[in-house]
Design a protein around this motif. Structure first.
Motif, PDB file in Angstrom:
ATOM      1  N   UNK A  84      84.283  26.819  53.044  1.00  0.00           N
ATOM      2  CA  UNK A  84      82.631  26.980  53.337  1.00  0.00           C
ATOM      3  C   UNK A  84      81.910  26.756  54.713  1.00  0.00           C
ATOM      4  N   UNK A  85      81.168  27.444  54.760  1.00  0.00           N
ATOM      5  CA  UNK A  85      80.316  27.112  56.232  1.00  0.00           C
ATOM      6  C   UNK A  85      78.837  26.446  55.946  1.00  0.00           C
ATOM      7  N   UNK A  86      78.401  25.716  56.681  1.00  0.00           N
ATOM      8  CA  UNK A  86      76.994  25.089  56.677  1.00  0.00           C
ATOM      9  C   UNK A  86      76.294  25.448  58.066  1.00  0.00           C
ATOM     10  N   UNK A  87      75.071  26.229  57.770  1.00  0.00           N
ATOM     11  CA  UNK A  87      74.188  26.530  58.719  1.00  0.00           C
ATOM     12  C   UNK A  87      72.792  25.824  58.567  1.00  0.00           C
ATOM     13  N   UNK A 114      83.288  25.208  59.137  1.00  0.00           N
ATOM     14  CA  UNK A 114      82.333  25.598  60.447  1.00  0.00           C
ATOM     15  C   UNK A 114      81.075  24.927  59.813  1.00  0.00           C
ATOM     16  N   UNK A 115      80.331  24.409  60.888  1.00  0.00           N
ATOM     17  CA  UNK A 115      78.894  24.062  60.816  1.00  0.00           C
ATOM     18  C   UNK A 115      78.073  24.634  62.061  1.00  0.00           C
ATOM     19  N   UNK A 116      77.095  25.367  61.822  1.00  0.00           N
ATOM     20  CA  UNK A 116      76.123  25.699  63.109  1.00  0.00           C
ATOM     21  C   UNK A 116      74.911  25.251  62.783  1.00  0.00           C
ATOM     22  N   UNK A 119      77.811  36.456  60.478  1.00  0.00           N
ATOM     23  CA  UNK A 119      79.251  35.746  61.055  1.00  0.00           C
ATOM     24  C   UNK A 119      79.818  34.958  59.981  1.00  0.00           C
ATOM     25  N   UNK A 120      79.190  34.076  59.304  1.00  0.00           N
ATOM     26  CA  UNK A 120      79.752  33.012  58.373  1.00  0.00           C
ATOM     27  C   UNK A 120      79.852  33.500  56.978  1.00  0.00           C
TER      28      UNK A 120
END
Lengths: 247, 247
Positions: free
Chosen positions: A12-15, A47-49, A64-65
């Motif tokens: 998972x990614x967190x935005x 990943x976090x952004x 992108x994520x």
């Protein structure tokens, strides 16, 4: 890593969306929460952004994520004010229309006194076409899921309630297990031994985390693996190394 | 925005490197610190990313961010253990060799008792070719600057000391000023007025931040501008709107 183990891995990614986090005005409380929450579910936060309330930045990050990870979670920018542009941006990222959603309208109309479902509040009922709603037990205005992207509020209490609504719908992987060994020494003293232990146990992830307390350095060594037996063997080697080097 | 105003704008990205932040084991304390620090300097923190201790992820993020923003700051992964791979990754991103740096060796040899500058500690003296050192007053092992990328430690006390060493070398922009107006009402009540005020004051950034306290929603409205007069005019309009809608 064997093929059936790879099947167990869900990423998972967190935005995080919001000028206020980048300016320092608001200190984020959602990243640490989601990291713990996903780890407990057996989902690897990879990943976090953090991006500002700027449509091109949100669209770029979402696209992108969402192609790189199993799931994307976003927080922030779904309120009633002009600076809440996450729904527009996510609709643009998926290239679908954003319209008043009858399901969201029904939930919110019921929640507000007659005449209080104002145009500003109706902004919060605009949902990208094809999305599912995410229940908001705190203040009703829903989040939404489109594709693998889950769009949630930034207010921690609401974001956490939305994660509770989302969690049962998620595919979860084999849980990452961990053991922590405390070493009362600076990490440089144990570095060579740890590198050798990591080499000997390639199916673990061994992390070394220095901590400065009153100018004195101690080290927390964290061993992680999805396999209990492999984890125990590596942790035992680390504990032995710490014993050998202590005193 | 006029051309001379654009010259006043200096941007930055922050790249946090470390599995421990993504797993939730360690709660980041550097993002909020750097956001406040850069805002005070007149540098706009425009993006944050958190990536794991994986070379390809670090290289990808460094290269994406360094071409997009005036400055990049990184934290984490420059210690003595096998999982500290930031220096290798940044050298790879810039396609330069990573060797023992005589300046770093000199600093660290002086710091440790004879025979204590071990191979593990020597790892911390490897610096990408062409980089300048960043002083570390806390534990000596330096960070480094290569191009517009500043590589710092993850331990907050060390990271903060390194920022103090870096700050005098940075180009700073015209400071972003802000005023906050508290509104004792949910943001939906003031949303339409705020949208109109934002339209009337295009050179400000007006943010609306809901806060839930014991199930009751209040709103903080933050007006931001680099021009004091423009800021004051917009803030006055916001204060009037809050007054009009109160009670």
């Amino acid at each position: 890593m064997t093929a059936d183990k790879a099947d167990d891995i869900v990423t998972a990614a967190f935005l995080v969306i919001g000028d206020e986090i980048l300016s320092g005005r608001t200190k984020d409380k959602n990243i640490g929460f989601l990291a713990d929450y996903l780890t407990a579910l057996g989902i690897d936060l990879s990943e976090v952004r953090i991006v500002p309330d700027v449509q091109a930045e949100i669209v770029g990050a979402v696209n992108a994520l969402r192609t790189k990870y199993t799931y994307v979670f976003t927080s922030g920018g779904i309120g009633p004010t002009h600076d809440d542009i996450t729904a527009e941006a996510v609709a643009a990222a998926f290239d679908v229309p954003l319209n008043l959603d009858p399901r969201a309208v029904a939930i919110m109309e019921k929640h507000y006194p007659p005449g209080q479902f104002t145009p500003a509040r109706q902004r919060m009922a605009r949902i990208p076409e094809g999305a599912d709603l995410i229940e908001n037990k705190v203040s009703k205005a829903p989040g939404f899921r489109i594709g693998n992207v889950h769009v949630m509020a930034g207010v921690p209490a609401i974001m956490q309630a939305m994660m509770d609504a989302v969690a049962p719908t998620l595919q979860t992987g084999k849980k990452m297990l961990s053991e922590t060994v405390a070493a009362n020494m600076p990490e440089s003293r144990i570095a060579e031994r740890l590198a050798a232990i990591q080499d000997a146990h390639p199916e673990t992830l061994i992390g070394s985390y220095p901590k400065a307390t009153d100018g004195k350095f101690t080290t927390q060594i964290v061993i992680r693996s999805r396999d209990e037996t492999i984890l125990a063997a590596a942790a035992q080697d680390v504990a032995r190394a710490v014993d050998d080097l202590s005193g």
